[in-house]
Write a protein that holds these residues in place. Sequence first.
Motif, PDB file in Angstrom:
ATOM      1  N   LEU A  55      14.674  33.010 -64.276  1.00 17.78           N
ATOM      2  CA  LEU A  55      14.378  32.247 -65.488  1.00 17.78           C
ATOM      3  C   LEU A  55      14.116  33.143 -66.696  1.00 17.78           C
ATOM      4  O   LEU A  55      14.393  32.762 -67.839  1.00 17.78           O
ATOM      5  CB  LEU A  55      13.183  31.325 -65.248  1.00 17.78           C
ATOM      6  N   LEU A  56      13.572  34.331 -66.455  1.00 17.73           N
ATOM      7  CA  LEU A  56      13.277  35.246 -67.554  1.00 17.73           C
ATOM      8  C   LEU A  56      14.423  36.202 -67.861  1.00 17.73           C
ATOM      9  O   LEU A  56      14.410  36.881 -68.890  1.00 17.73           O
ATOM     10  CB  LEU A  56      12.016  36.050 -67.236  1.00 17.73           C
ATOM     11  N   TYR A  57      15.406  36.266 -66.994  1.00 15.91           N
ATOM     12  CA  TYR A  57      16.524  37.194 -67.177  1.00 15.91           C
ATOM     13  C   TYR A  57      17.233  37.042 -68.529  1.00 15.91           C
ATOM     14  O   TYR A  57      17.535  38.057 -69.166  1.00 15.91           O
ATOM     15  CB  TYR A  57      17.529  37.051 -66.026  1.00 15.91           C
ATOM     16  N   PRO A  58      17.514  35.815 -69.002  1.00 15.27           N
ATOM     17  CA  PRO A  58      18.202  35.728 -70.305  1.00 15.27           C
ATOM     18  C   PRO A  58      17.440  36.411 -71.440  1.00 15.27           C
ATOM     19  O   PRO A  58      18.046  37.039 -72.316  1.00 15.27           O
ATOM     20  CB  PRO A  58      18.305  34.218 -70.552  1.00 15.27           C
ATOM     21  N   TYR A  59      16.115  36.342 -71.423  1.00 14.79           N
ATOM     22  CA  TYR A  59      15.313  36.974 -72.472  1.00 14.79           C
ATOM     23  C   TYR A  59      15.279  38.494 -72.285  1.00 14.79           C
ATOM     24  O   TYR A  59      15.275  39.232 -73.263  1.00 14.79           O
ATOM     25  CB  TYR A  59      13.909  36.388 -72.484  1.00 14.79           C
ATOM     26  N   SER A  60      15.274  38.930 -71.043  1.00 10.72           N
ATOM     27  CA  SER A  60      15.333  40.356 -70.751  1.00 10.72           C
ATOM     28  C   SER A  60      16.668  40.935 -71.212  1.00 10.72           C
ATOM     29  O   SER A  60      16.719  42.004 -71.827  1.00 10.72           O
ATOM     30  CB  SER A  60      15.135  40.570 -69.250  1.00 10.72           C
ATOM     31  N   ARG A  61      17.720  40.243 -70.928  1.00 12.60           N
ATOM     32  CA  ARG A  61      19.054  40.692 -71.328  1.00 12.60           C
ATOM     33  C   ARG A  61      19.195  40.694 -72.850  1.00 12.60           C
ATOM     34  O   ARG A  61      19.839  41.568 -73.431  1.00 12.60           O
ATOM     35  CB  ARG A  61      20.111  39.794 -70.678  1.00 12.60           C
ATOM     36  N   PHE A  62      18.569  39.713 -73.498  1.00 12.20           N
ATOM     37  CA  PHE A  62      18.563  39.643 -74.951  1.00 12.20           C
ATOM     38  C   PHE A  62      17.940  40.904 -75.542  1.00 12.20           C
ATOM     39  O   PHE A  62      18.476  41.495 -76.493  1.00 12.20           O
ATOM     40  CB  PHE A  62      17.799  38.390 -75.397  1.00 12.20           C
ATOM     41  N   VAL A  63      16.812  41.341 -74.990  1.00 14.05           N
ATOM     42  CA  VAL A  63      16.151  42.559 -75.465  1.00 14.05           C
ATOM     43  C   VAL A  63      17.065  43.759 -75.266  1.00 14.05           C
ATOM     44  O   VAL A  63      17.257  44.583 -76.172  1.00 14.05           O
ATOM     45  CB  VAL A  63      14.801  42.785 -74.740  1.00 14.05           C
ATOM     46  N   ALA A  99      12.758  41.874 -65.475  1.00 12.96           N
ATOM     47  CA  ALA A  99      12.650  40.742 -66.406  1.00 12.96           C
ATOM     48  C   ALA A  99      11.207  40.341 -66.678  1.00 12.96           C
ATOM     49  O   ALA A  99      10.866  39.977 -67.808  1.00 12.96           O
ATOM     50  CB  ALA A  99      13.438  39.545 -65.877  1.00 12.96           C
ATOM     51  N   ILE A 100      10.347  40.423 -65.684  1.00 13.62           N
ATOM     52  CA  ILE A 100       8.952  40.034 -65.864  1.00 13.62           C
ATOM     53  C   ILE A 100       8.269  40.928 -66.897  1.00 13.62           C
ATOM     54  O   ILE A 100       7.371  40.488 -67.613  1.00 13.62           O
ATOM     55  CB  ILE A 100       8.214  40.074 -64.508  1.00 13.62           C
ATOM     56  N   PHE A 101       8.709  42.167 -67.008  1.00 11.86           N
ATOM     57  CA  PHE A 101       8.105  43.104 -67.952  1.00 11.86           C
ATOM     58  C   PHE A 101       8.825  43.145 -69.296  1.00 11.86           C
ATOM     59  O   PHE A 101       8.199  43.374 -70.328  1.00 11.86           O
ATOM     60  CB  PHE A 101       8.072  44.507 -67.342  1.00 11.86           C
ATOM     61  N   ILE A 102      10.148  42.960 -69.291  1.00 11.61           N
ATOM     62  CA  ILE A 102      10.941  43.072 -70.516  1.00 11.61           C
ATOM     63  C   ILE A 102      10.970  41.761 -71.304  1.00 11.61           C
ATOM     64  O   ILE A 102      10.920  41.773 -72.537  1.00 11.61           O
ATOM     65  CB  ILE A 102      12.385  43.519 -70.187  1.00 11.61           C
ATOM     66  N   ALA A 103      11.050  40.630 -70.614  1.00  8.52           N
ATOM     67  CA  ALA A 103      11.198  39.330 -71.277  1.00  8.52           C
ATOM     68  C   ALA A 103      10.081  39.016 -72.273  1.00  8.52           C
ATOM     69  O   ALA A 103      10.371  38.430 -73.323  1.00  8.52           O
ATOM     70  CB  ALA A 103      11.323  38.224 -70.240  1.00  8.52           C
ATOM     71  N   LEU A 107      10.599  37.351 -75.950  1.00  8.48           N
ATOM     72  CA  LEU A 107       9.948  36.107 -76.366  1.00  8.48           C
ATOM     73  C   LEU A 107       9.109  36.328 -77.624  1.00  8.48           C
ATOM     74  O   LEU A 107       9.101  35.486 -78.530  1.00  8.48           O
ATOM     75  CB  LEU A 107       9.093  35.555 -75.228  1.00  8.48           C
ATOM     76  N   ALA A 108       8.408  37.448 -77.693  1.00  5.26           N
ATOM     77  CA  ALA A 108       7.614  37.759 -78.887  1.00  5.26           C
ATOM     78  C   ALA A 108       8.527  37.941 -80.098  1.00  5.26           C
ATOM     79  O   ALA A 108       8.227  37.447 -81.193  1.00  5.26           O
ATOM     80  CB  ALA A 108       6.775  39.010 -78.650  1.00  5.26           C
ATOM     81  N   TYR A 109       9.654  38.632 -79.911  1.00  7.42           N
ATOM     82  CA  TYR A 109      10.593  38.823 -81.015  1.00  7.42           C
ATOM     83  C   TYR A 109      11.166  37.487 -81.472  1.00  7.42           C
ATOM     84  O   TYR A 109      11.263  37.233 -82.682  1.00  7.42           O
ATOM     85  CB  TYR A 109      11.731  39.765 -80.614  1.00  7.42           C
ATOM     86  N   LEU A 110      11.557  36.632 -80.525  1.00  6.78           N
ATOM     87  CA  LEU A 110      12.113  35.322 -80.895  1.00  6.78           C
ATOM     88  C   LEU A 110      11.089  34.484 -81.657  1.00  6.78           C
ATOM     89  O   LEU A 110      11.433  33.808 -82.629  1.00  6.78           O
ATOM     90  CB  LEU A 110      12.597  34.578 -79.651  1.00  6.78           C
ATOM     91  N   TYR A 111       9.830  34.534 -81.229  1.00  9.44           N
ATOM     92  CA  TYR A 111       8.789  33.797 -81.949  1.00  9.44           C
ATOM     93  C   TYR A 111       8.642  34.351 -83.358  1.00  9.44           C
ATOM     94  O   TYR A 111       8.600  33.591 -84.334  1.00  9.44           O
ATOM     95  CB  TYR A 111       7.458  33.868 -81.206  1.00  9.44           C
TER      96      TYR A 111
END
Length: 121
Positions: A55-63, A99-103, A107-111
């Motif tokens: 579930l967190l992989y897309p945000y990790s990949r985004f970073v 992902a648990i560490f990178i996402a 998420l902070a950047y997207l916010y």
Amino acid sequence: MRQVLAMTFGGLTPSYYARQLFFGVLFAAFFIYLKANAPSGISAGSIVMAIACALLYPYSRFVYERIIGFIMGNNVFFVNALLMLFVKFITMLMCWFLAIFIAPLGLAYLYWYNSRQLTDR
């Protein structure tokens, strides 16, 4: 609270999120399959970790893609396709496992980015 969730978890485009989620679920299924066939078996913690990483992989990949885009710019490199696919697979695997560490960074950047878009209107 609803707006905060929309600006963080809803910050990616639906097509990008669906594509990355597809790969995240593939990695999770493969991880669960390997753990289930291991001599020690699979634990509930492993299943929870695999689901969280998926579930967190897309945000990790985004970073990861943001950082690589910043470093590489608009340059184009011509390399062997097999080498490129191998490197891409390794980076995807690293983004999934971490992902648990990178996402949270993503998420902070997207916010931050989406809240600035609201104030600039």
